[in-house]
Write a protein that holds these residues in place. Structure first.
Motif, mmCIF file in Angstrom:
data_model
loop_
_atom_site.group_PDB
_atom_site.id
_atom_site.type_symbol
_atom_site.label_atom_id
_atom_site.label_comp_id
_atom_site.label_asym_id
_atom_site.label_seq_id
_atom_site.Cartn_x
_atom_site.Cartn_y
_atom_site.Cartn_z
ATOM 1 N N TYR A 106 0.864 -1.381 -0.068
ATOM 2 C CA TYR A 106 0.008 0.007 -0.184
ATOM 3 C C TYR A 106 0.887 1.297 0.133
ATOM 4 O O TYR A 106 1.978 1.172 0.674
ATOM 5 C CB TYR A 106 -0.812 0.174 1.239
ATOM 6 N N ASN A 125 -2.514 5.328 2.148
ATOM 7 C CA ASN A 125 -3.554 4.415 2.477
ATOM 8 C C ASN A 125 -3.728 4.035 4.088
ATOM 9 O O ASN A 125 -3.016 4.118 4.702
ATOM 10 C CB ASN A 125 -3.335 2.980 1.981
ATOM 11 N N TYR A 183 -1.892 1.376 5.450
ATOM 12 C CA TYR A 183 -0.356 1.634 5.743
ATOM 13 C C TYR A 183 -0.482 2.447 6.853
ATOM 14 O O TYR A 183 0.560 2.117 7.873
ATOM 15 C CB TYR A 183 -0.022 2.632 4.423
#
Length: 560
Positions: free
Chosen positions: A33, A37, A40
């Motif tokens: 990711y 994101n 993340y």
């Protein structure tokens, strides 16, 4: 290294093992990711939370690295035999033999360290860098490491400290050492370090202008501008394969926009693709279908489910207003996955948005609603049934014939409740048949619905129950529901039947049970005529308490 009993008592090895597992999960998240994101970001938060109990017991964590294991205080805290998935092997193969994390590493440095490990794992075989050189460039303050020199005689070690947490030279000292060892600079070559690069030779107005231009450049929507160029080409360049090439670029880009949560650009693609069908001249049928394909694919259950899950998981960050614009473009084929997802959402703003989308789609696509009602194994069926009542979808009543034959009593009960709300002749006919359903709750709900609306078509079935033998086997609640419905439907025509049940019979005739007579009294209260009131008053002094109570309640209701 010998085990320090004090360390293992204050900090159990299981705690360190759990930390390493969380680091392994974060390593995978960082690989899959982008930094913006939510998954993340959650991985970083989990890392920081996992370090709190560690730093409560110690200020440093020293891990020895072997081929498939990480060892702390002579105890194995991580083991992964599969080398392709092993953190230990990734570090070991590049020469790292020890890793020390100091308090505070998780705040700013650890996620960069893990990103560097991922970068090193996917370096080409002939790349000039390896893990060691990548780490040297970062100059960590709270992370120390020790590498071996593969090319030194006897496999000597390379010191790999970074920063002040254990290194012997600062970054400035290393730079000075490199400068001393560098060859003399040829004449005529300018060293940038000797050039005054400050902005103070500019006046205040010029500095302000440059700062504003830089800020505007960083804020400019470069992706949006690029998309507008593609849309303009699509509209103005009908010749050759330009339009097909543009469509190919957009088809490749659209899933990535959704994955990266760039809903503003995704909404622009959907909006412009709809407009291009009307504005662009000489479009081929295939190109029109490809323009429609963006919203068609978005409306598919699998893609829409992933999108809704992503939005729901990121609800803590707030609902992107452009996400609503994307969802409002959905087609009728998305109705089933949308209704299936609604009960599982944890985000109230997202639920309200989807409810509005669902209501709009259902109101304008009755045929799709009827199709879904005829799918008995659909997860959305209970929600579709309830939605028909909420939106007063009278055109969907014919499809309820299949729903009333569903094997699940809960679905049939929901259908009865919805049909009672709709109240059309077709709905009343289905409710009439539900009076004889095998499930008690469904029978009660159905007879109450037809009684509330005074549906004459159900009189024969209701009267059959009231005068039949099955009423004796019913509990009081069901028996009361049937008698109340009979009073509401039959009206004055039911006085003879109800008076025969309520009042004293001749010496040779058996009296009805008290509960049945009480139900007859309640039914007479529903008729509300002078004759019904007279019959109730004749039974006011009945010797059965339950009958007297029912008569008094019926008289009060008749008066009201």
């Amino acid at each position: 290294m010998t085990t320090d009993p004090t360390s293992t008592q204050l900090l159990p090895a299981s705690q360190v093992s759990e930390l390493i597992q969380i680091m392994a999960k974060a390593l995978r998240a960082f690989q899959m990711y982008l930094p913006n994101n939510p998954i993340y970001q959650r991985a970083i938060q989990n890392l920081r939370a996992a370090f709190r109990p560690i730093w409560a017991a110690t200020d440093e964590l020293v891990l020895n690295v072997s081929e498939t294991e990480l060892i702390w205080e002579d105890q194995v805290v991580y083991r992964q035999i599969n080398k392709s998935d092993s953190i230990a092997w990734t570090l070991f193969k590049d020469g790292m033999r020890a890793l020390t994390l100091y308090k505070g590493a998780e705040e700013l440095e650890l996620h960069r360290f893990l990103e560097t490990i991922n970068k090193a794992r996917f370096l080409a075989a002939d790349a000039g860098d390896d893990l060691l050189t990548l780490l040297w460039a970062l100059e960590f303050e709270c992370i120390k490491y020790r590498f071996i020199d593969f090319f030194a005689e006897g496999g000597g070690e390379l010191p790999g400290p970074s920063g002040t947490a254990g290194g012997t030279a600062t970054a400035e000292e290393r730079k000075a050492l490199v400068a001393e060892e560098a060859p003399p600079r040829p004449k005529g070559v300018v060293d940038l370090d000797e050039v005054d690069s400050t902005l103070y030779f500019l006046d205040e107005q010029e500095i302000t202008y440059l700062a504003g231009e830089l800020e505007g450049e960083y804020k400019r929507d470069v992706r949006g501008i690029a998309l507008n160029v593609l849309f303009d080409l699509m509209e103005t360049q009908p010749e050759g394969g330009v339009r097909d090439e543009v469509l190919g670029v957009l088809e490749q880009l659209f899933p990535n926009l959704l994955t990266s949560r760039d809903f503003r650009s995704a909404a622009a693609v959907l909006r412009e693709s709809k407009l291009l069908k009307d504005r662009a001249a000489n479009l081929r049928l295939e190109q029109i279908q490809r323009l429609d394909g963006f919203v068609v694919r978005l409306s598919e259950g699998a893609i829409l489910g992933q999108l809704l899950q992503s939005l729901d998981e990121a609800s803590g960050l707030g609902l992107d207003p452009h996400a609503g614009e994307v969802l409002r473009e959905l087609r009728s084929t998305s109705l089933e996955p949308l209704v299936s997802w609604l009960p599982n959402l944890s985000s109230d703003p997202l639920r309200k948005l989807l409810e509005g989308v669902v209501d709009k789609l259902a109101s304008s696509n009755t045929a799709e609603v009827q199709r879904l009602l005829r799918i008995p194994d659909s997860e959305a069926l209970p929600g579709i049934v309830a939605m028909c009542g909420r939106l007063q979808l009278h055109h969907a009543v014919p499809a309820f014939t299949e729903v009333m034959a569903h094997s699940d009593p809960a679905v049939r009960l929901a259908a009865v409740q919805t049909l009672g709300v709709l109240g059309t002749p077709g709905a009343m006919t289905l409710l009439e048949h539900a009076i004889e359903d095998a499930d008690r709750q469904i029978r009660i709900a159905a007879v109450r619905a037809v009684g509330t609306r005074g549906y004459k078509g159900a009189l024969r079935r209701v009267e059959g129950v009231v005068l039949g033998k099955t009423v004796k086997d019913m509990d009081l609640t069901e028996k009361m529901a049937f008698f109340e419905a009979y009073g509401s439907i039959a009206g004055a025509n039911g006085l003879k039947v109800l008076s025969a049940i309520l009042l004293q019979r001749g010496l040779l005739k058996m009296k009805e049970p008290p509960e049945t007579r009480a139900c007859a009294a309640v039914a007479l209260g529903r008729i509300k005529t002078a004759e019904a009131r007279e019959l109730l008053q004749r039974a006011a002094d009945d010797k059965e308490l339950v009958v007297r109570n029912a008569v008094n309640r019926a008289l009060r209701g008749a008066t009201a």
